[in-house]
Design an enzyme around this catalytic site. Structure first.
Site, PDB file in Angstrom:
ATOM      1  N   HIS A  16       0.742  -1.003  -0.004  1.00  0.00           N
ATOM      2  CA  HIS A  16      -0.066   0.163  -0.149  1.00  0.00           C
ATOM      3  C   HIS A  16       0.933   1.201  -0.149  1.00  0.00           C
ATOM      4  O   HIS A  16       0.681   1.998  -0.592  1.00  0.00           O
ATOM      5  CB  HIS A  16      -0.927  -0.083   1.331  1.00  0.00           C
ATOM      6  CG  HIS A  16      -1.852   1.155   1.297  1.00  0.00           C
ATOM      7  ND1 HIS A  16      -2.826   1.338   0.397  1.00  0.00           N
ATOM      8  CD2 HIS A  16      -1.858   2.036   2.395  1.00  0.00           C
ATOM      9  CE1 HIS A  16      -3.681   2.549   0.805  1.00  0.00           C
ATOM     10  NE2 HIS A  16      -3.197   2.768   1.861  1.00  0.00           N
ATOM     11  N   ASP A  55       2.473   1.942  -3.291  1.00  0.00           N
ATOM     12  CA  ASP A  55       1.044   2.303  -4.327  1.00  0.00           C
ATOM     13  C   ASP A  55       0.972   3.563  -4.150  1.00  0.00           C
ATOM     14  O   ASP A  55       1.033   4.489  -5.097  1.00  0.00           O
ATOM     15  CB  ASP A  55      -0.152   1.488  -4.076  1.00  0.00           C
ATOM     16  CG  ASP A  55      -1.011   1.843  -4.845  1.00  0.00           C
ATOM     17  OD1 ASP A  55      -0.993   2.011  -6.245  1.00  0.00           O
ATOM     18  OD2 ASP A  55      -2.298   2.228  -4.358  1.00  0.00           O
TER      19      ASP A  55
END
Length: 104
Positions: free
Chosen positions: A78, A81
């Site tokens: 995450h 990203d």
């Protein structure tokens, strides 16, 4: 690097990238209001946050290059990203601010 360390590193990247993203969106609002100097200051501040996130990312890459096994975590993915989309937003923001300048 164990899973807990990878998760903490992921949170660190998310925090820096999230701060940068917020500053970039604030910069867009400033440009829309004609506050171009403020917009540029916010982009520069966002860039500082991105550098901090990138340092955390680089530490991960260095550990892997040294042969350290990295236990991946969803938080780390995450964070990666978040960082990559924030870098893309920064690249686009420069163009968007310039378009606002031309339109005024």
């Amino acid at each position: 690097m164990n899973r807990e360390e990878a998760t903490l590193l992921g949170f660190e990247i998310v925090a820096y990238a999230g701060d940068a993203r917020s500053k970039l969106l604030e910069a867009l609002n400033a440009a829309q209001a004609g506050e171009y100097d403020r917009a540029e200051e916010l982009v520069a501040a966002a860039d500082d946050c991105i550098v901090d996130a990138h340092k955390a990312q680089t530490s991960l890459l260095a550990k892997e290059a040294q042969g350290d096994d990295i236990e991946l975590s969803v938080t780390l993915m995450h964070g990666q990203d978040h960082l990559m989309t924030t870098i893309l937003l920064k690249d686009l923001m420069k163009h968007l601010i310039e378009l606002y300048k031309r339109g005024s």
